[in-house]
Scaffold this motif. Structure first.
Motif, mmCIF file in Angstrom:
data_model
loop_
_atom_site.group_PDB
_atom_site.id
_atom_site.type_symbol
_atom_site.label_atom_id
_atom_site.label_comp_id
_atom_site.label_asym_id
_atom_site.label_seq_id
_atom_site.Cartn_x
_atom_site.Cartn_y
_atom_site.Cartn_z
ATOM 1 N N LEU A 1 -2.084 4.648 12.336
ATOM 2 C CA LEU A 1 -2.345 5.977 12.879
ATOM 3 C C LEU A 1 -3.359 6.685 11.997
ATOM 4 O O LEU A 1 -3.523 6.354 10.822
ATOM 5 C CB LEU A 1 -1.045 6.790 12.946
ATOM 6 N N PRO A 2 -4.023 7.706 12.533
ATOM 7 C CA PRO A 2 -4.968 8.464 11.695
ATOM 8 C C PRO A 2 -4.238 9.261 10.618
ATOM 9 O O PRO A 2 -3.028 9.489 10.703
ATOM 10 C CB PRO A 2 -5.658 9.389 12.705
ATOM 11 N N ASP A 3 -4.976 9.711 9.628
ATOM 12 C CA ASP A 3 -4.382 10.441 8.510
ATOM 13 C C ASP A 3 -3.639 11.689 8.969
ATOM 14 O O ASP A 3 -2.628 12.081 8.369
ATOM 15 C CB ASP A 3 -5.474 10.840 7.506
ATOM 16 N N GLU A 4 -4.140 12.345 10.036
ATOM 17 C CA GLU A 4 -3.519 13.590 10.494
ATOM 18 C C GLU A 4 -2.093 13.393 10.986
ATOM 19 O O GLU A 4 -1.295 14.338 10.994
ATOM 20 C CB GLU A 4 -4.357 14.223 11.615
ATOM 21 N N SER B 1 4.918 11.042 13.125
ATOM 22 C CA SER B 1 3.685 11.254 13.887
ATOM 23 C C SER B 1 3.846 12.346 14.945
ATOM 24 O O SER B 1 2.949 13.182 15.130
ATOM 25 C CB SER B 1 3.240 9.946 14.544
ATOM 26 N N ALA B 2 4.991 12.384 15.636
ATOM 27 C CA ALA B 2 5.198 13.393 16.682
ATOM 28 C C ALA B 2 5.279 14.802 16.098
ATOM 29 O O ALA B 2 4.889 15.780 16.748
ATOM 30 C CB ALA B 2 6.461 13.075 17.473
ATOM 31 N N LYS B 3 5.766 14.925 14.860
ATOM 32 C CA LYS B 3 5.889 16.244 14.228
ATOM 33 C C LYS B 3 4.558 16.740 13.681
ATOM 34 O O LYS B 3 4.412 17.939 13.417
ATOM 35 C CB LYS B 3 6.902 16.176 13.083
ATOM 36 N N LEU B 4 3.611 15.845 13.513
ATOM 37 C CA LEU B 4 2.345 16.192 12.870
ATOM 38 C C LEU B 4 1.189 16.315 13.854
ATOM 39 O O LEU B 4 0.026 16.363 13.442
ATOM 40 C CB LEU B 4 1.995 15.144 11.813
ATOM 41 N N THR B 5 1.479 16.389 15.144
ATOM 42 C CA THR B 5 0.399 16.487 16.129
ATOM 43 C C THR B 5 -0.402 17.780 15.973
ATOM 44 O O THR B 5 -1.566 17.849 16.386
ATOM 45 C CB THR B 5 0.970 16.415 17.554
ATOM 46 N N GLY B 6 0.207 18.795 15.374
ATOM 47 C CA GLY B 6 -0.536 20.037 15.133
ATOM 48 C C GLY B 6 -1.680 19.860 14.161
ATOM 49 O O GLY B 6 -2.570 20.722 14.082
ATOM 50 N N ASN B 7 -1.686 18.770 13.403
ATOM 51 C CA ASN B 7 -2.787 18.512 12.466
ATOM 52 C C ASN B 7 -4.042 17.987 13.153
ATOM 53 O O ASN B 7 -5.109 17.950 12.533
ATOM 54 C CB ASN B 7 -2.348 17.504 11.403
#
Length: 522
Positions: free
Chosen positions: A424-427, A122-128
């Protein structure tokens, strides 16, 4: 008394009587013949020896198949676990325990990685997470903040900001609608004339100037309280703190340089700054506008954790129904039995789901936010009932094949695979977790969020997916029930043919023996 054994005994008595009639005249051969026939009868394979003195005692097991008695050593009541007499039972004990351990380990590696994986990246995908930065000012404040935001970089997770033209997105009302329709997670808007308002406040010493009016940040907490609380709000706040502080420092240096440009400080300007010091520090700030606040922490029980309990309650009523219908199922035809399997759970879910919905009402969850309290409560009950039916009927279908012994394994898989996409959301999850949109708990959670917090409504889609699961489970229950009934009929047919074959073998054995004796007598 065993029917096959009784038939064998009567046939043996007839053979003994025939032997007496043939060998009459010599007592020694007759006694030898009687002994031989008795021995033949007692040791014929597959025939149970019967004690004629106890033939009037009730039998514990009624069977039409003659059984072969095997002597098994009976251990003492006080035997230890490692007693030699317990060796066969001890072996079975370890086999059962070992199989269960291996099955649980396999279940761990089948299910737990799904939940762990849902949280791991999740922390790596915050840019989504869609994030917009809009400058409506066009002046020194707007340009300075935009440049600072574009150059902003910090270790750890970050939002990827898109810098959009104000004319392309409309006014603030349009932006609010976009946030509520879940097109974007957060929007930072530098307000129109922010530079002019700040400059005028400095010049006039306006004590009423509020730096927080320069920037507005729009977001919806109820869309996903975990994503907004852990990433959206902290990362946006961090970016604005850095950029506004940098701008305030640079503008303060410029202002004081102008005041003291000729070595003579401008007392009037200093007086104005003294009257309104907020025009220098912080000069500009922001206001967080939470369009859909997540005001009730207890709502998380209904939108996330409570769905696990809902699944467990469905499992409990399924187990109770399985135990109860075993009493009547052997005596029912296929169609009435199938109707019983489908109707009883659907009826039982009505009071259970109502009780669950009343718990939400007792803890004052905001069920009246969108449709009013009465309509909101009834609508939430409908969705809870349908969600319970979707989960419960899937367990009802699988218990037919897996039996109650292995159904808990399916229950664990059902919970993990349903709950993992909801956390968590899909993003913030790998793309594979998009499957959650086709599962009951994800859609039930989204529906309850809409009812309680007026989030983007997808109630039609949510109810369609849940009903599709109910229909799928009804179909699988029908197919599995038909298959198991067909299998049971085949087993019963095989069992019904065994007594005739066994009785035939019992009849053949004495006849062969009597023929041999008749030849001997001749």
């Amino acid at each position: 008394m065993d029917l096959a054994a009784q038939s064998g005994r009567e046939h043996a008595a007839d053979q003994m009587q025939a032997a007496h009639s043939i060998g009459r005249g010599s007592s020694a051969p007759r006694h030898a013949e009687d002994a031989a026939q008795a021995e033949t009868f007692q040791h014929s394979p597959g025939i149970q020896q019967i004690d004629f003195d106890d033939e009037n005692k009730p039998s514990r097991k009624s069977s039409f198949v003659a059984e072969q008695v095997t002597e098994i050593p009976v251990p003492s009541i006080h035997s230890g676990f490692f007693s030699p007499a317990l060796a066969p039972m001890r072996r079975r004990y370890f086999i059962i325990l070992g199989r269960a351990t291996l099955l649980i380990m396999g279940l761990m590696w089948t299910c737990l990685p799904i939940y762990w994986g849902a949280l791991n990246d999740s922390a790596k995908l915050t840019g989504n997470l869609e994030s917009w930065f809009i400058d409506r000012d066009g002046g020194r404040v707007g340009r300075g903040l935009s440049q600072a935001a574009q150059q902003y970089s910090a270790p750890g997770p970050q939002l990827t900001w898109q810098f959009l033209n104000a004319r392309d997105v409309g006014d603030d009302d349009d932006i609010i609608n976009m946030v509520l329709q879940e097109q974007v997670w957060v929007v930072v808007v530098v307000q129109p004339n922010a530079s002019t308002i700040l400059s005028t406040a400095r010049t006039n010493g306006d004590k009423t100037y509020d730096p927080r009016t320069a920037i507005k940040v729009y977001y919806s907490q109820a869309r996903n309280e975990i994503a907004t609380g852990n990433y959206i709000v902290p990362l946006t706040t961090q970016m604005l703190q850095v950029t506004t502080s940098a701008y305030a420092t640079s503008t303060a240096q410029r202002v004081f340089a102008q005041i003291d440009s000729n070595g003579q400080p401008n007392s009037t300007a200093l007086q104005m700054i003294a009257n309104a010091p907020q025009t220098i520090s912080p000069a500009i700030s922001w206001t967080m506008v939470n369009l859909r606040p997540y005001t009730t922490p207890a709502a998380q029980a209904a939108t996330l954790v409570g769905n696990i309990f809902l699944c467990i309650f469905s499992f409990m009523i399924t187990m109770a129904n399985s135990t109860a219908r075993a009493i009547v199922s052997p005596h029912m035809a296929f169609l009435p039995y199938l109707a019983l399997r489908l109707a009883v759970p659907l009826i039982a879910y009505l009071p259970l789901s109502m009780s669950y919905a009343l718990v939400n009402l007792a803890f004052k969850l905001p069920l009246g936010t969108k449709y009013g309290l009465g309509a909101g409560f009834m609508l939430s009950w409908v969705y809870i009932y349908l969600g319970m039916a979707a989960l419960g009927l899937s367990i009802e279908a699988m218990i037919t094949i897996l039996t109650p012994r292995f159904t808990p394994f399916f229950l664990f898989m059902l919970i993990l695979y349903n709950v993992s996409p909801v956390v968590l959301p899909d993003e913030l999850q790998p793309p594979i977790y998009a499957y959650g949109g086709g599962f009951p708990i994800w859609n039930l959670s989204q529906a309850l969020r809409t009812i309680m917090f007026d989030t983007n409504s997808q109630l039609g889609r949510n109810i369609a997916v849940i009903i599709a699961w109910i229909l799928l489970s009804c179909g699988t229950i029908t197919v599995f029930t038909w298959y198991m009934r067909r299998r049971e009929r085949r087993i019963l047919y095989e069992l019904s043919t065994r007594p005739a074959k066994s009785a035939k073998s019992v009849d053949d054995a004495p006849s062969k023996s009597s023929k041999g004796k008749e030849k001997t007598v001749e």
